[in-house]
Design a protein around this motif. Structure first.
Motif, mmCIF file in Angstrom:
data_model
loop_
_atom_site.group_PDB
_atom_site.id
_atom_site.type_symbol
_atom_site.label_atom_id
_atom_site.label_comp_id
_atom_site.label_asym_id
_atom_site.label_seq_id
_atom_site.Cartn_x
_atom_site.Cartn_y
_atom_site.Cartn_z
ATOM 1 N N ARG A 81 -28.668 -32.011 11.161
ATOM 2 C CA ARG A 81 -29.482 -31.061 11.920
ATOM 3 C C ARG A 81 -30.874 -30.917 11.288
ATOM 4 O O ARG A 81 -31.881 -30.822 12.000
ATOM 5 C CB ARG A 81 -28.769 -29.706 11.978
ATOM 6 N N GLU A 82 -30.931 -30.892 9.966
ATOM 7 C CA GLU A 82 -32.222 -30.836 9.276
ATOM 8 C C GLU A 82 -33.112 -32.015 9.669
ATOM 9 O O GLU A 82 -34.339 -31.893 9.751
ATOM 10 C CB GLU A 82 -32.019 -30.883 7.754
ATOM 11 N N LYS A 83 -32.491 -33.153 9.906
ATOM 12 C CA LYS A 83 -33.228 -34.372 10.238
ATOM 13 C C LYS A 83 -33.481 -34.506 11.742
ATOM 14 O O LYS A 83 -33.993 -35.534 12.189
ATOM 15 C CB LYS A 83 -32.438 -35.602 9.756
ATOM 16 N N ALA B 92 -15.865 -23.132 18.227
ATOM 17 C CA ALA B 92 -15.808 -23.721 16.884
ATOM 18 C C ALA B 92 -16.781 -24.874 16.713
ATOM 19 O O ALA B 92 -17.347 -25.058 15.628
ATOM 20 C CB ALA B 92 -14.385 -24.190 16.589
ATOM 21 N N HIS B 93 -16.982 -25.652 17.786
ATOM 22 C CA HIS B 93 -17.761 -26.887 17.640
ATOM 23 C C HIS B 93 -19.102 -26.882 18.377
ATOM 24 O O HIS B 93 -19.881 -27.828 18.217
ATOM 25 C CB HIS B 93 -16.902 -28.078 18.070
ATOM 26 N N PHE B 94 -19.375 -25.811 19.108
ATOM 27 C CA PHE B 94 -20.695 -25.655 19.719
ATOM 28 C C PHE B 94 -21.474 -24.495 19.093
ATOM 29 O O PHE B 94 -22.611 -24.215 19.480
ATOM 30 C CB PHE B 94 -20.569 -25.425 21.225
ATOM 31 N N GLU B 95 -20.842 -23.806 18.133
ATOM 32 C CA GLU B 95 -21.488 -22.707 17.414
ATOM 33 C C GLU B 95 -21.083 -22.790 15.941
ATOM 34 O O GLU B 95 -20.178 -23.522 15.568
ATOM 35 C CB GLU B 95 -21.031 -21.347 17.950
ATOM 36 N N GLY B 96 -21.755 -22.038 15.112
ATOM 37 C CA GLY B 96 -21.298 -21.803 13.750
ATOM 38 C C GLY B 96 -21.353 -22.988 12.808
ATOM 39 O O GLY B 96 -22.164 -23.904 12.946
ATOM 40 N N ASP B 97 -20.444 -22.987 11.839
ATOM 41 C CA ASP B 97 -20.461 -23.952 10.741
ATOM 42 C C ASP B 97 -20.308 -25.396 11.200
ATOM 43 O O ASP B 97 -20.823 -26.310 10.550
ATOM 44 C CB ASP B 97 -19.328 -23.637 9.748
ATOM 45 N N PHE B 98 -19.586 -25.622 12.292
ATOM 46 C CA PHE B 98 -19.285 -26.986 12.726
ATOM 47 C C PHE B 98 -20.040 -27.368 14.000
ATOM 48 O O PHE B 98 -19.611 -28.240 14.758
ATOM 49 C CB PHE B 98 -17.776 -27.150 12.944
ATOM 50 N N GLU B 99 -21.186 -26.755 14.236
ATOM 51 C CA GLU B 99 -21.926 -26.982 15.477
ATOM 52 C C GLU B 99 -22.412 -28.418 15.608
ATOM 53 O O GLU B 99 -22.954 -29.004 14.674
ATOM 54 C CB GLU B 99 -23.142 -26.042 15.536
#
Length: 291
Positions: free
Chosen positions: A88-90, A113-120
């Motif tokens: 995401r940084e890149k 779980a996978h569209f928000e938060g730690d595992f987005e």
């Protein structure tokens, strides 16, 4: 018409080629020297970061297969999170290969779980074989524009014949029924590029079907596995693309382990990965141009 995540992916393919780098990173893939003074998680993340840095400008996107991280327990999931964070940084486009297939309240939690938060992630993979209500809980995220899915349709594994090629009462193959339904839902989220944010996983190892599949699902963007290790060739892949776009071609082991094909280049593993991505990209481009 607003821009959707699929437009971003389409433009990345135009700019950088069709290669999707698969970060299906097993510990045994990592050169031994990287483990010196590092924990397994640190070594895994260090390896992934080096691969990302070396390929970011020549790859359309990155696919992270969650199983390789889940198998390591909590520490593996930390490596998964840190890998997603770095991507995401890149400003990389992330496909989380999670292949969820449940319905209703459970699917809503998977979506969160996978569209928000730690595992987005930007895209996730889903299995629709419980029915189209397994897709519905993800639609609110997709309709906002910044998320998408790749649904299993015609996979590249030999066992695909067991179910996907069965004939229905109207003589269609099961995978065509699934694909038709996915394509119908996908009409709700067509981007400016002409493709839907609801894409399909279409393996390239069934060459005799390639032209028909591309024609049948003309607005469906493909995530294409099967190239390289599973036997798919550049000429095969070209059939599933539209003038070199309309899909991304995943490769994992061939990229991550490219350094092992050349003796003495262990410390240049990231450079070797870059070289393999460029070789693959150019090979597929040449195959498209020769059609």
């Amino acid at each position: 018409m607003k821009s959707l995540i699929i437009d971003k992916l389409f433009n990345r393919v135009k700019e950088r080629g069709v290669v999707c780098v698969g970060l299906d990173t097993a510990l045994e893939y990592i050169p031994s020297y990287i483990f010196e003074g590092r924990s397994e998680v640190e070594a895994l993340v260090e390896f992934n970061k080096a691969i990302i840095d070396a390929t970011i400008d020549v790859a359309a996107c990155f696919k992270v297969q969650i199983a390789y991280y889940e198998s390591l327990g909590l520490k593996g999931m930390m490596a998964y999170k840190e890998t997603l964070d770095y991507l995401r940084e890149k400003d990389a486009i992330i496909i989380a290969d999670i292949k969820r297939g449940d319905i209703a309240a459970t699917a809503k939690q998977y979506a969160k779980a996978h569209f928000e938060g730690d595992f987005e992630a930007d895209f996730i993979t889903l299995s629709p074989y419980m029915g189209m209500d397994s897709i519905e809980p993800y639609m609110p995220y997709i309709e906002k524009g910044d998320k998408g899915i790749f649904s299993l349709v015609r996979t590249s594994n030999p066992g695909a014949e067991d179910i996907e090629m069965l004939k229905t009462v109207d003589s269609r193959d099961v995978y065509k029924v699934v694909g038709d339904k996915i394509a119908e839902i996908g009409k709700e989220v067509i981007g400016q590029c002409g493709y839907s944010s609801i894409g399909g996983v279409i393996g390239c190892t069934h060459v005799e079907e390639g032209i028909e599949i591309r024609k049948r699902f003309k607005n469906m963007f493909f995530l294409i596995p099967g190239y390289g290790a599973q036997g798919g060739k550049a000429d095969d892949v070209a059939l599933y693309l539209n003038s070199g776009n309309g899909g991304v071609v995943n490769s994992s082991r061939a990229i991550l382990l490219a350094y092992k094909k050349q003796e003495g280049r262990e410390k240049e593993f990231a450079i070797c990965a870059r070289e393999e991505v460029i070789r693959m990209r150019d090979e597929i481009k040449a195959a498209v141009e020769s059609l």
